[in-house]
Design a protein around this motif. Structure first.
Motif, mmCIF file in Angstrom:
data_model
loop_
_atom_site.group_PDB
_atom_site.id
_atom_site.type_symbol
_atom_site.label_atom_id
_atom_site.label_comp_id
_atom_site.label_asym_id
_atom_site.label_seq_id
_atom_site.Cartn_x
_atom_site.Cartn_y
_atom_site.Cartn_z
ATOM 1 N N ALA A 175 0.829 -1.205 0.000
ATOM 2 C CA ALA A 175 0.000 0.000 0.000
ATOM 3 C C ALA A 175 0.867 1.262 0.000
ATOM 4 O O ALA A 175 0.548 2.240 -0.675
ATOM 5 C CB ALA A 175 -0.925 -0.008 1.214
ATOM 6 N N TYR A 176 1.959 1.234 0.747
ATOM 7 C CA TYR A 176 2.864 2.384 0.766
ATOM 8 C C TYR A 176 3.532 2.577 -0.595
ATOM 9 O O TYR A 176 3.730 3.710 -1.047
ATOM 10 C CB TYR A 176 3.933 2.208 1.841
ATOM 11 N N LEU A 177 3.875 1.481 -1.245
ATOM 12 C CA LEU A 177 4.472 1.564 -2.576
ATOM 13 C C LEU A 177 3.507 2.208 -3.554
ATOM 14 O O LEU A 177 3.892 3.092 -4.342
ATOM 15 C CB LEU A 177 4.853 0.165 -3.068
ATOM 16 N N PHE A 178 2.257 1.798 -3.508
ATOM 17 C CA PHE A 178 1.266 2.394 -4.403
ATOM 18 C C PHE A 178 1.053 3.869 -4.101
ATOM 19 O O PHE A 178 0.907 4.685 -5.009
ATOM 20 C CB PHE A 178 -0.062 1.654 -4.298
ATOM 21 N N ALA A 179 1.043 4.240 -2.811
ATOM 22 C CA ALA A 179 0.884 5.651 -2.440
ATOM 23 C C ALA A 179 2.022 6.485 -3.009
ATOM 24 O O ALA A 179 1.819 7.620 -3.466
ATOM 25 C CB ALA A 179 0.830 5.791 -0.917
ATOM 26 N N GLY A 180 3.246 5.919 -3.009
ATOM 27 C CA GLY A 180 4.382 6.633 -3.576
ATOM 28 C C GLY A 180 4.247 6.819 -5.078
ATOM 29 O O GLY A 180 4.524 7.896 -5.618
ATOM 30 N N LEU A 181 3.803 5.777 -5.776
ATOM 31 C CA LEU A 181 3.600 5.876 -7.221
ATOM 32 C C LEU A 181 2.484 6.872 -7.536
ATOM 33 O O LEU A 181 2.582 7.642 -8.505
ATOM 34 C CB LEU A 181 3.249 4.501 -7.793
ATOM 35 N N ALA A 182 1.423 6.844 -6.726
ATOM 36 C CA ALA A 182 0.320 7.784 -6.935
ATOM 37 C C ALA A 182 0.800 9.215 -6.740
ATOM 38 O O ALA A 182 0.394 10.124 -7.480
ATOM 39 C CB ALA A 182 -0.819 7.466 -5.970
ATOM 40 N N ALA A 183 1.670 9.442 -5.749
ATOM 41 C CA ALA A 183 2.205 10.782 -5.516
ATOM 42 C C ALA A 183 2.981 11.275 -6.730
ATOM 43 O O ALA A 183 2.852 12.440 -7.136
ATOM 44 C CB ALA A 183 3.099 10.782 -4.275
ATOM 45 N N LEU A 184 3.783 10.407 -7.324
ATOM 46 C CA LEU A 184 4.554 10.785 -8.512
ATOM 47 C C LEU A 184 3.629 11.100 -9.683
ATOM 48 O O LEU A 184 3.875 12.044 -10.447
ATOM 49 C CB LEU A 184 5.521 9.668 -8.887
ATOM 50 N N LEU A 185 2.554 10.314 -9.826
ATOM 51 C CA LEU A 185 1.596 10.577 -10.902
ATOM 52 C C LEU A 185 0.923 11.927 -10.716
ATOM 53 O O LEU A 185 0.792 12.708 -11.672
ATOM 54 C CB LEU A 185 0.540 9.470 -10.939
ATOM 55 N N LEU A 186 0.509 12.239 -9.507
ATOM 56 C CA LEU A 186 -0.178 13.498 -9.235
ATOM 57 C C LEU A 186 0.743 14.692 -9.457
ATOM 58 O O LEU A 186 0.307 15.741 -9.942
ATOM 59 C CB LEU A 186 -0.735 13.478 -7.814
ATOM 60 N N ILE A 187 2.018 14.535 -9.110
ATOM 61 C CA ILE A 187 2.985 15.605 -9.392
ATOM 62 C C ILE A 187 3.186 15.743 -10.896
ATOM 63 O O ILE A 187 3.292 16.857 -11.429
ATOM 64 C CB ILE A 187 4.322 15.313 -8.684
ATOM 65 N N TYR A 188 3.236 14.622 -11.597
ATOM 66 C CA TYR A 188 3.394 14.649 -13.043
ATOM 67 C C TYR A 188 2.233 15.385 -13.701
ATOM 68 O O TYR A 188 2.417 16.163 -14.652
ATOM 69 C CB TYR A 188 3.487 13.220 -13.566
ATOM 70 N N MET A 189 1.031 15.153 -13.200
ATOM 71 C CA MET A 189 -0.138 15.877 -13.716
ATOM 72 C C MET A 189 0.031 17.379 -13.554
ATOM 73 O O MET A 189 -0.281 18.154 -14.458
ATOM 74 C CB MET A 189 -1.398 15.413 -12.965
ATOM 75 N N LEU A 190 0.542 17.780 -12.391
ATOM 76 C CA LEU A 190 0.752 19.201 -12.135
ATOM 77 C C LEU A 190 1.784 19.784 -13.083
ATOM 78 O O LEU A 190 1.586 20.852 -13.673
ATOM 79 C CB LEU A 190 1.197 19.400 -10.682
ATOM 80 N N PHE A 191 2.898 19.089 -13.251
ATOM 81 C CA PHE A 191 3.973 19.601 -14.098
ATOM 82 C C PHE A 191 3.575 19.651 -15.571
ATOM 83 O O PHE A 191 3.948 20.574 -16.284
ATOM 84 C CB PHE A 191 5.224 18.734 -13.934
ATOM 85 N N ARG A 192 2.825 18.664 -16.020
ATOM 86 C CA ARG A 192 2.469 18.613 -17.433
ATOM 87 C C ARG A 192 1.377 19.610 -17.807
ATOM 88 O O ARG A 192 1.324 20.079 -18.947
ATOM 89 C CB ARG A 192 2.004 17.198 -17.808
ATOM 90 N N THR A 193 0.485 19.904 -16.891
ATOM 91 C CA THR A 193 -0.639 20.785 -17.218
ATOM 92 C C THR A 193 -0.514 22.169 -16.602
ATOM 93 O O THR A 193 -1.175 23.105 -17.045
ATOM 94 C CB THR A 193 -1.970 20.174 -16.737
ATOM 95 N N GLY A 194 0.318 22.307 -15.571
ATOM 96 C CA GLY A 194 0.390 23.573 -14.859
ATOM 97 C C GLY A 194 -0.834 23.830 -14.008
ATOM 98 O O GLY A 194 -1.057 24.940 -13.542
ATOM 99 N N SER A 195 -1.638 22.774 -13.784
ATOM 100 C CA SER A 195 -2.909 22.929 -13.077
ATOM 101 C C SER A 195 -3.010 21.930 -11.945
ATOM 102 O O SER A 195 -2.846 20.715 -12.158
ATOM 103 C CB SER A 195 -4.081 22.729 -14.047
#
Length: 254
Positions: A175-195
């Motif tokens: 579960a912690y591993l998935f939370a870490g991957l989810a965090a990276l995805l959410l940051i990626y969304m921010l960086f790619r869209t600026g939103s």
């Protein structure tokens, strides 16, 4: 003593800022809990107190301590439609995970037996999604970049996001591993869209579907990883033609 608290530019060091937001959040928790108990007479503090305290604490610190505007962390009105896009993407992703869990025999659900809880769960998921995204992908990521380069800011904010889930006794290593991957995805969304709206919408809908169908916290590791990777591809394809138009958020490096 001053060098311990402040850097060469006279700014409070990152570690102290983390401590400060923690103390301010704790203060709001006590205030909201006291107000709730005073107004209702109930002794048990509701679940929404902590995420609402996070929201108030972030907005308070941004305004009074750091002078950071919401648009600097990706919250602007003209990008509000990204909230809907994120919600649709999060819902589709969570449904795919649910199908995987059904196939593996890990999913059971009885949420229809208590339809009155649907709106309560939605309200809580909205508070959690907004609060955690404002804190980890918005405020803390922005502060950490003032003291570290972007890579370290991403790593530290993601680790902090993982650690906050330690309050859940059902979490295990998977579960912690998935939370870490989810965090990276959410940051990626921010960086790619600026939103930040995109990650907020995704976070809310993902949590809501999981709550409705009672997904196991410790199951579906392979399915989780595959769906996270697919979302990286979806966001990349969606923003590929837009990045050159300045939609990618470039936070200042140290």
């Amino acid at each position: 003593m001053r060098s311990i608290l402040f850097d060469k530019q006279g700014r409070l060091r990152g570690g102290w800022k983390l401590l400060r937001i923690g103390m301010v959040t704790t203060g709001f928790v006590f205030i909201l809990a006291f107000m709730f108990k005073l107004s209702t007479g109930e002794g048990k503090v509701p679940s929404w107190v902590i995420p609402m305290s996070i929201i108030f604490a972030v907005l308070f610190c941004m305004r009074w301590f750091d002078g950071i505007k919401l648009k600097e962390i990706g919250v602007t009105w003209h990008r509000l439609p990204h909230l809907l896009y994120g919600a649709l993407l999060g819902t589709a992703s969570a449904i795919l995970l649910g199908l995987y869990l059904v196939l593996t025999g890990e999913l059971s659900s009885d949420f229809w037996t208590n339809p009155d809880s649907l709106w309560k769960k939605l309200a809580l998921c909205i508070c959690v999604g907004i609060g955690e995204e404002l804190l980890f992908r918005g405020y803390l990521l922005r502060l950490l970049q003032q003291s570290y380069n972007t890579i370290w800011a991403v790593v530290i904010s993601s680790l902090l996001f993982v650690l906050i889930h330690a309050v859940n006794p059902q979490y295990d290593l998977k579960a912690y591993l998935f939370a870490g991957l989810a965090a990276l995805l959410l940051i990626y969304m921010l960086f790619r869209t600026g939103s930040l709206w995109l990650s907020i919408g995704f976070h809310i809908s993902w949590n809501y579907v999981q709550e409705l169908f009672q997904y196991p916290y410790t199951g579906g590791l392979i399915g989780n990883v595959i769906i996270i990777l697919l979302n990286f591809l979806v966001v990349w394809f969606w923003t590929k033609g837009r990045a050159s138009n300045g939609n990618v958020l470039r936070l200042p490096s140290h």
